[in-house]
Design a protein around this motif. Structure first.
Motif, PDB file in Angstrom:
ATOM      1  N   ILE B 388      25.682  -1.390  -4.982  1.00 20.35           N
ATOM      2  CA  ILE B 388      26.051  -1.269  -6.403  1.00 20.35           C
ATOM      3  C   ILE B 388      27.762  -0.219  -6.595  1.00 20.35           C
ATOM      4  CG2 ILE B 388      24.947   0.851  -7.125  1.00 20.35           C
ATOM      5  CD1 ILE B 388      25.579  -2.608  -9.695  1.00 20.35           C
ATOM      6  N   ALA B 389      27.598   0.519  -5.947  1.00 20.40           N
ATOM      7  CA  ALA B 389      28.630   1.980  -5.651  1.00 20.40           C
ATOM      8  C   ALA B 389      29.815   1.232  -4.293  1.00 20.40           C
ATOM      9  CB  ALA B 389      27.769   2.997  -4.735  1.00 20.40           C
ATOM     10  N   LEU B 390      29.482   0.369  -3.262  1.00 18.59           N
ATOM     11  CA  LEU B 390      30.198   0.062  -2.283  1.00 18.59           C
ATOM     12  C   LEU B 390      30.441  -1.195  -2.140  1.00 18.59           C
ATOM     13  CD1 LEU B 390      28.397   2.066   0.430  1.00 18.59           C
ATOM     14  CD2 LEU B 390      30.911   2.353  -0.681  1.00 18.59           C
ATOM     15  N   LYS B 391      29.882  -2.310  -2.363  1.00 20.26           N
ATOM     16  CA  LYS B 391      30.034  -3.985  -2.254  1.00 20.26           C
ATOM     17  C   LYS B 391      30.609  -4.087  -3.148  1.00 20.26           C
ATOM     18  CE  LYS B 391      27.636  -8.517  -2.367  1.00 20.26           C
ATOM     19  NZ  LYS B 391      26.848  -9.007  -1.600  1.00 20.26           N
ATOM     20  N   LEU B 392      30.539  -3.965  -4.109  1.00 21.94           N
ATOM     21  CA  LEU B 392      31.193  -4.774  -6.289  1.00 21.94           C
ATOM     22  C   LEU B 392      32.370  -3.463  -6.166  1.00 21.94           C
ATOM     23  CD1 LEU B 392      29.756  -6.488  -8.097  1.00 21.94           C
ATOM     24  CD2 LEU B 392      28.745  -4.161  -9.542  1.00 21.94           C
ATOM     25  N   PRO B 393      32.061  -2.435  -6.018  1.00 19.80           N
ATOM     26  CA  PRO B 393      33.514  -2.354  -5.835  1.00 19.80           C
ATOM     27  C   PRO B 393      34.765  -3.136  -4.681  1.00 19.80           C
ATOM     28  CG  PRO B 393      31.791   0.009  -6.413  1.00 19.80           C
ATOM     29  CD  PRO B 393      31.282  -1.662  -5.988  1.00 19.80           C
ATOM     30  N   TRP B 394      34.544  -2.587  -3.469  1.00 16.20           N
ATOM     31  CA  TRP B 394      35.415  -3.361  -2.912  1.00 16.20           C
ATOM     32  C   TRP B 394      35.725  -4.040  -2.672  1.00 16.20           C
ATOM     33  CZ3 TRP B 394      36.277  -0.461   2.114  1.00 16.20           C
ATOM     34  CH2 TRP B 394      37.186   0.217   2.800  1.00 16.20           C
ATOM     35  N   PHE B 395      34.853  -5.480  -3.236  1.00 14.06           N
ATOM     36  CA  PHE B 395      35.220  -6.487  -3.094  1.00 14.06           C
ATOM     37  C   PHE B 395      35.724  -6.617  -4.817  1.00 14.06           C
ATOM     38  CE2 PHE B 395      32.684  -6.760   0.518  1.00 14.06           C
ATOM     39  CZ  PHE B 395      33.216  -7.899   0.975  1.00 14.06           C
ATOM     40  N   ALA B 396      35.259  -6.373  -5.441  1.00 17.07           N
ATOM     41  CA  ALA B 396      36.117  -5.967  -6.810  1.00 17.07           C
ATOM     42  C   ALA B 396      37.370  -6.081  -7.406  1.00 17.07           C
ATOM     43  CB  ALA B 396      35.077  -6.177  -8.465  1.00 17.07           C
ATOM     44  N   LEU B 397      37.212  -4.606  -6.934  1.00 12.98           N
ATOM     45  CA  LEU B 397      38.360  -3.947  -7.587  1.00 12.98           C
ATOM     46  C   LEU B 397      39.590  -3.406  -6.984  1.00 12.98           C
ATOM     47  CD1 LEU B 397      36.392  -0.999  -9.499  1.00 12.98           C
ATOM     48  CD2 LEU B 397      36.802  -3.495  -9.851  1.00 12.98           C
ATOM     49  N   PHE B 398      38.684  -3.366  -5.455  1.00 12.06           N
ATOM     50  CA  PHE B 398      39.998  -3.500  -4.358  1.00 12.06           C
ATOM     51  C   PHE B 398      40.562  -4.118  -3.691  1.00 12.06           C
ATOM     52  CE2 PHE B 398      37.345   0.559  -5.084  1.00 12.06           C
ATOM     53  CZ  PHE B 398      38.477   1.618  -6.059  1.00 12.06           C
ATOM     54  N   GLY B 399      42.091  -4.412  -2.646  1.00 13.67           N
ATOM     55  CA  GLY B 399      41.856  -5.592  -1.331  1.00 13.67           C
ATOM     56  C   GLY B 399      42.710  -6.489  -2.331  1.00 13.67           C
ATOM     57  N   GLN B 400      42.851  -7.565  -2.038  1.00 12.59           N
ATOM     58  CA  GLN B 400      44.107  -8.478  -2.093  1.00 12.59           C
ATOM     59  C   GLN B 400      43.455  -9.160  -3.833  1.00 12.59           C
ATOM     60  OE1 GLN B 400      44.738 -11.191   1.007  1.00 12.59           O
ATOM     61  NE2 GLN B 400      47.108 -11.979  -0.619  1.00 12.59           N
ATOM     62  N   ARG B 401      44.152  -8.885  -4.489  1.00  7.41           N
ATOM     63  CA  ARG B 401      44.357  -9.866  -6.028  1.00  7.41           C
ATOM     64  C   ARG B 401      43.833 -11.025  -5.627  1.00  7.41           C
ATOM     65  NH1 ARG B 401      46.836  -9.882 -11.167  1.00  7.41           N
ATOM     66  NH2 ARG B 401      48.116  -8.031 -10.454  1.00  7.41           N
ATOM     67  N   ARG B 402      43.187 -12.093  -6.008  1.00  4.56           N
ATOM     68  CA  ARG B 402      42.447 -13.547  -5.788  1.00  4.56           C
ATOM     69  C   ARG B 402      42.864 -13.733  -7.076  1.00  4.56           C
ATOM     70  NH1 ARG B 402      39.479 -11.424  -2.760  1.00  4.56           N
ATOM     71  NH2 ARG B 402      40.064 -10.585  -0.831  1.00  4.56           N
ATOM     72  N   SER B 403      43.275 -13.413  -8.426  1.00  9.45           N
ATOM     73  CA  SER B 403      43.203 -14.392  -9.937  1.00  9.45           C
ATOM     74  C   SER B 403      43.603 -13.757 -10.388  1.00  9.45           C
ATOM     75  CB  SER B 403      40.652 -14.271 -10.183  1.00  9.45           C
ATOM     76  OG  SER B 403      40.117 -13.027  -9.601  1.00  9.45           O
ATOM     77  N   ASP B 404      44.310 -14.366 -11.255  1.00  9.11           N
ATOM     78  CA  ASP B 404      45.256 -13.628 -12.393  1.00  9.11           C
ATOM     79  C   ASP B 404      44.116 -13.557 -14.099  1.00  9.11           C
ATOM     80  OD1 ASP B 404      47.391 -14.082 -11.088  1.00  9.11           O
ATOM     81  OD2 ASP B 404      47.558 -16.207 -11.898  1.00  9.11           O
ATOM     82  N   VAL B 405      44.608 -12.150 -14.019  1.00  8.56           N
ATOM     83  CA  VAL B 405      44.426 -11.372 -15.207  1.00  8.56           C
ATOM     84  C   VAL B 405      45.175 -12.331 -16.526  1.00  8.56           C
ATOM     85  CG1 VAL B 405      44.135  -9.126 -17.163  1.00  8.56           C
ATOM     86  CG2 VAL B 405      43.868  -9.461 -14.019  1.00  8.56           C
ATOM     87  N   ALA B 406      44.286 -13.059 -17.597  1.00  7.72           N
ATOM     88  CA  ALA B 406      45.011 -14.025 -18.489  1.00  7.72           C
ATOM     89  C   ALA B 406      44.959 -12.923 -19.879  1.00  7.72           C
ATOM     90  CB  ALA B 406      44.383 -14.734 -18.970  1.00  7.72           C
ATOM     91  N   VAL B 407      43.718 -12.157 -19.850  1.00  5.54           N
ATOM     92  CA  VAL B 407      43.751 -11.415 -21.404  1.00  5.54           C
ATOM     93  C   VAL B 407      43.943  -9.571 -20.792  1.00  5.54           C
ATOM     94  CG1 VAL B 407      43.684 -12.866 -23.361  1.00  5.54           C
ATOM     95  CG2 VAL B 407      41.521 -12.505 -22.203  1.00  5.54           C
TER      96      VAL B 407
END
Lengths: 490, 559, 72
Positions: B388-407
């Motif tokens: 919850i505090a490592l894997k989730l933020p690491w892969f969702a919030l940091f690193g390379q962006r892979r999807s566009d933010v539409a709204v």
């Protein structure tokens, strides 16, 4: 003076009304006559109930002739209960029936037939004579065939024809059974039959008589698997006729069955050996599950309600099969409550058909937006069909569950709950479509039902809620009736 | 005092508002949607701590509204969740979801304030219906049906248990009991189905991610925690709950560690965290029960926040799989902070609400000298930091962006997330607030130096392992087998398998088989159309049935 | 492991070691004895997190199926 003749006045009011309505030849006049006649009937029925509660069993000899020769009307806690139900529902239906969608020249006949049907049903309920009951059964059936055939849909004719055939078979079975009883006992009076059965040694003929009578009445009350005539008959009959039939016709047949099972055959020791109880439990369970499941797949709301009626009849016959005071109270109470809730439901769908011309679920999306009161009544009735606490349907199912516990059949209680879940599905479908979907064309063009349709509908829906919160009056009546039925049996 | 409120309960307000909602339009609808939860929370605190009006109905002594300290804790938690969820989801266009969410929240309040078993069961069923509609309103009917069926099963078990209990004791009162009769076991298993216990826990991760971005927030708050409350009321100190809860905690940890989809991960994590509460209920001491209640409260707060963050990501990118996300911190900073605060609260970081409630649970275990469960849960708690505090933020919030933010998230969504963040931190900084809510935990050392240091060592140790064993933790596209394989996959596997068998025996009996196949096809066609056209029987069939019945009847009589 | 990864790991281990040193100077309130020893939380955390990862990885090898399910 009037008080002593109440039992016969009860029949005469709709019967004479029918004659007058037929003679009037005018739609409005006929309706007025029907309204007055049914109002009188309702008044008489309430007076009769009051007298029975005050004085006990009333025996009325038609024309002063004693039984064996004459016909006896015999009213106890059981019939008084049924008679009040018919009287009130018939009156409310007549108010509702003001808006008729029939061709003008047929309207007077329509009211005539409604009154005849009421007279027949009341007659079955009050008479203490097995053959007289057959006569009234035929009166009500013949008028019912006509009523169904008056439906606008062409399939109404087929439905009426099918019911005619099936009903005739049922009536024939019944009359054969009564004939056997007459052979054994030499009388047609139910009271005398009971007295003389005690002395009968061979029970063979008696059992055959019971078989014919039970199956004959079973056809009339749409006992599973003898139910197939009912869905189409209800779906294609004119709306107000459907209200009357759904609320009263099958109920009276159930009364007659209860009368024979408990009062007549219950009095004889040997007949108890026939495992009628377990057969009836099995058939009731089948009725609770199979037609209810079929209801889920229907598109026509009238057919959904008709199939649900079959399921609900299962609960009532289950109460009869349990044959203990609590269970029987539950069955009779459900008979009463179901008449009220199904009346409200059929009135609501009748009003929707009047305004939109369709009862097809997929064409009625969002009808709750334009007809909120009607859709509200339909929803209340639906919740009561499920047995949601706070509606009358819960109270009667609760008694049934208690009754099955009392009979040591805990699994039955679970099945009662489980079968109610099927009702959640078909009611949920209707509720979802009428409230939560965007309004379809039919819904956008509709407007709320006229007052004379709303009034009886909302009364029935309101009573459904009221009897769910304070069930003392109907439960008291049902319990008295159950005790009357079982008391004779012991 | 209670008489002044009469039957006016938080439950009633929410349920009636939910039923009224579809009739309203535009701003009025949104106003009611936002106002009803606030009114309910106010009422939770306005109700005096005593059993309310008793109603004798059908010979049952019903107490539909009984307020005590426990109902106030859960009422507050459910109330805050409903307010935050409504604020977050106010821009959700689906009326069905909004109406169902209010009814659902109302049912949870009803369970919190139920004073007898019958009332409890009624709200229990409303809860199931409301939550099913929330899932259904997002369009996945099959998943909704699976969810409904599981809860029908739970409801039937619970009902059977309740009826057995009432017929045995003659009373509908709620009281603490042990699972020592069949009826009580039925009741316990009915409750555990709702709590997400094994072996049926798969429904949580199956159903919740099927809801819309806003619906999942409501779902994560009510059903499982209401079940915990009922366990606190009916089965405090039941020994079986200890190992059941531990199994849930282990299951939640392992499946969350393996999961790729954010909302599924959070759903598994719900099961794991509810496992902590169930163990505490199994301990049964006053401290343990208070700790379970507080952990439920804290969990409702941070899990709602996490679901909001996940919903916000879903709404903005259309994606919830970690393998497809990344680098969102820069483009969605607000959502990212919410996810971090929620995650750290779950990981029991000091100065968050989760730290207090978890400390209370461990204090209760220590007080009871439950050595095994203390060490086991401590290990699981450390493990949960990983996902919850490592894997989730690491892969969702940091690193390379892979999807566009539409709204962008709307203002109301940000307000809801911000409010919950503030509340979680405030509760963590001022333990006195939670202590006043549950005075049993006053003696527990929370913000002491050694305790904070202990927790920090745990967190950093977990971080070391996260980096050290990073290769083993990389999320992968796929699904982890669960018990729901039995009802989701097995039918699909069996049919081709049986087809395979048929193929093998085809040659020798080809003719007969093809005939039989035709016959079956005809039969199934006939059966399907029969169900639809049920009732369109031929008259002869009815007559035949009547005759058959008559014959059977006479035959039985003759024998 | 990448270079950055190694650097982060080194920093984390350093912080952990530092905190363990600090831990031996504070008074503990142990519940079971062993949990009051200095550095307990550090080695217990390392061991249990490692076990969690390895068990989950093993379970994943057994039960993880590639590809999404039909109606997920």
């Amino acid at each position: 003076m009037i008080a002593t003749h109440l039992p016969v006045l009860l029949i005469l009011a709709p019967l004479l009304g029918a004659v007058l309505a037929a003679l009037s030849r005018n739609g409005f006049a006929a309706w007025l006559i029907a309204l007055v006649a049914s109002a009188l009937t309702a008044t008489f029925s309430l007076a009769l109930l009051w007298r029975v509660q005050a004085e006990g069993v009333i025996s009325y000899r038609l024309g002063g002739w004693a039984p064996e020769l004459g016909i006896e009307y015999r009213i106890d806690a059981v019939n008084a209960f049924i008679v009040v139900l018919i009287g009130i529902v018939a009156f409310l239906t007549m108010i509702f029936a003001r808006r008729s969608v029939l061709a003008p020249e047929r309207i007077a006949w329509f009211y005539t037939m409604m009154l005849l049907c009421v007279a027949g049903l009341l007659g079955i309920s009050v008479t203490g004579d097995a053959f007289n009951a057959f006569v009234f059964l035929e009166i009500s059936s013949l008028s019912t065939y006509t009523l169904i055939a008056l439906g606008r849909d062409r399939r109404a004719l087929v439905a009426a024809y099918q019911y005619l055939i099936v009903g005739t078979i049922g009536a024939t079975f019944y009359v054969i059974g009564v004939g056997l009883l007459y052979l054994i006992t030499g009388t047609l009076n139910l009271g005398l039959i009971v007295e003389r059965l005690g002395a009968i040694e061979s029970s063979r003929a008696l059992i055959v008589a019971e078989a014919f009578i039970v199956v004959g009445i079973g056809l009339k009350l749409a006992l599973f698997p003898l139910h197939a005539w009912l869905p189409n008959a209800y779906a294609y009959a004119p709306s107000s006729a459907a209200v009357l039939l759904a609320s009263t016709a099958t109920k009276v047949a159930i009364y007659l069955l209860a009368r024979f099972l408990f009062t007549v055959f219950g009095g004889h020791v040997d007949v108890g050996q026939v495992p009628l109880g377990s057969i009836l439990i099995g058939l009731s369970l089948a009725a609770m599950f199979i037609p209810s499941a079929a209801a889920v797949f229907q598109n026509d709301i009238k057919r959904v309600l008709a199939f649900s009626s079959l399921g609900q009849i299962g609960y009532i016959t289950l109460g009869l099969a349990l044959a203990n005071p609590t269970g029987l109270t539950g069955g009779l109470l459900h008979l009463f409550n179901h008449a009220l809730m199904k009346g409200a439901a059929f009135m609501a769908i009748g009003a929707i058909v009047l305004r939109t011309g369709t009862a097809k679920l997929d064409e009625l999306s969002g009808i709750g937006r334009t007809m909120p009161w009607t859709a509200g009544a339909l929803t209340v009735a639906g919740l009561a069909l499920i047995g949601v606490p706070g509606t009358s349907g819960f109270v009667s199912k609760y008694y049934l569950i208690l009754g099955s516990m009392e009979a040591g059949l805990g699994w039955l209680a679970i099945l009662i709950v489980a079968s109610s879940l099927i009702a959640v599905l078909y009611v949920g479908r209707i509720v979802e479509v009428i409230w939560f979907r965007e309004p379809a064309l039919a819904a956008r063009e509709a407007s709320e039902a006229p007052g004379e349709l709303l009034l009886p509908m909302l009364i029935l829906a309101g009573v459904t809620i009221y009897f769910g919160l304070d069930a003392e009056w109907p439960a008291g009546l049902a319990s008295a009736a159950a005790q009357a039925l079982l008391g004779v049996a012991r | 005092m209670t008489e002044t409120f009469g039957p006016l309960s938080p439950a009633l307000i929410l349920i009636l508002s939910g039923l009224l909602l579809p009739l309203l339009r535009g701003p009025l609808r949104n106003a009611l949607f936002l106002f009803a939860p606030v009114a309910a929370l106010v009422l939770v605190w306005a109700l005096p701590l005593e059993p309310g009006l008793a109603i004798d109905w059908l010979g049952l002594h019903l107490v539909p509204l009984a307020s005590d300290n426990m109902s106030r804790i859960f009422g507050t938690a459910f109330g805050i969740a409903a307010i935050a969820g409504a604020l977050y989801g106010v821009s959700q266009p689906s009326v069905t979801e909004k109406a169902a969410a209010l009814v659902y929240a109302g049912a949870a309040q009803g369970i919190a304030f139920a004073g007898d078993l019958v009332t409890l069961f009624v709200f229990w069923e409303i809860l199931a219906i409301g939550s099913t509609l929330v899932i259904w309103s997002n369009g996945n009917t099959r998943a909704g049906l699976r969810y409904a069926l599981i809860h029908v099963l739970g409801g039937v078990l619970f009902f059977a248990g309740i009826s057995a209990e009432i017929s045995a004791s003659g009373s509908v009162a709620m009281h603490a009991m042990r699972a020592d009769t069949i009826g009580r076991w039925l009741m316990l298993s009915g409750i555990l189905v709702n709590a997400g216990a094994l072996p049926l826990s798969a429904w949580v991760a199956d159903a919740y991610p099927k809801a819309s971005w806003s619906g999942a927030v409501f779902l994560s708050a009510f059903t499982t925690k209401a079940a915990v409350l009922v366990l606190i009321r009916l089965f405090p100190g039941e020994p079986a709950l200890l190992w059941i809860g531990l199994a849930m905690a282990i299951y939640g940890l392992i499946y969350a560690l393996l999961e790729n989809d954010i909302r599924k991960l959070l759903s598994y994590s719900i099961v794991g965290q509810v496992g902590f509460m169930v163990v505490a209920v199994g301990i049964g001491s006053p401290l343990a029960l208070a700790a379970a209640a507080l952990h439920a409260l804290a969990h409702i707060l941070y899990k709602s926040l996490l679901m909001m963050a996940a919903g916000s990501i879903l709404r903005s990118t259309g994606e919830t799989r970690l393998t497809e996300l990344g680098g969102l911190f820069r483009v969605m900073p607000f959502t990212a902070v919410a996810m971090l605060v929620g995650g750290f609260s779950l990981a029991a970081m000091p100065l968050t609400a989760g730290f207090i409630s978890k400390s209370a649970i461990f204090a209760a275990l220590a007080e009871d000298q439950a050595r095994f469960y203390w060490f086991a849960l401590m290990a699981i708690s450390t493990g949960s930091v990983l996902y919850i505090a490592l894997k989730l933020p690491w892969f969702a919030l940091f690193g390379q962006r892979r999807s566009d933010v539409a709204v962008e998230p709307t203002g109301s969504m940000k307000a809801a997330m911000g409010g919950l963040c503030a509340l979680i931190v405030a509760l963590g900084c001022f333990p006195a607030w939670l202590e006043s809510l549950a005075p049993e935990i006053v003696g527990v050392p929370i913000l002491t130096v050694d305790h904070i240091l202990f927790q920090w060592l745990m967190l950093i140790a977990a971080s070391c392992i996260f980096i050290g064993l990073f290769a083993l933790l990389r999320p992968s596209v796929g699904s982890t087998l669960d018990v729901d394989w039995l009802w989701r996959e097995l039918p699909r596997q069996v049919i081709p398998f049986s087809n395979g068998i048929r193929d093998r025996f085809r040659k020798p009996a080809d003719r007969g088989l093809s005939q039989a196949k035709q016959g079956i096809a005809l039969f199934s066609q006939a059966f399907q159309s029969r169900l639809r056209m049920a009732g369109n029987w031929r008259t002869g069939e009815v007559a035949a049935w009547a005759t058959a019945l008559l014959a059977i009847y006479v035959l039985i009589a003759a024998l | 492991m990448t270079v950055t990864g190694r650097k982060i790991l080194f920093a984390l281990v350093a912080v952990l070691a530092l905190l363990v040193v600090v831990d031996s100077f504070v008074t503990h309130h142990p519940s079971f004895g062993i949990d009051g020893t200095p550095g307990f939380a550090a080695w217990f955390g390392l061991v249990s997190a490692a076990i969690a990862v390895v068990v989950a990885y093993g379970w994943g090898l057994l039960m993880r199926r590639p590809g999404e399910r039909a109606d997920d």
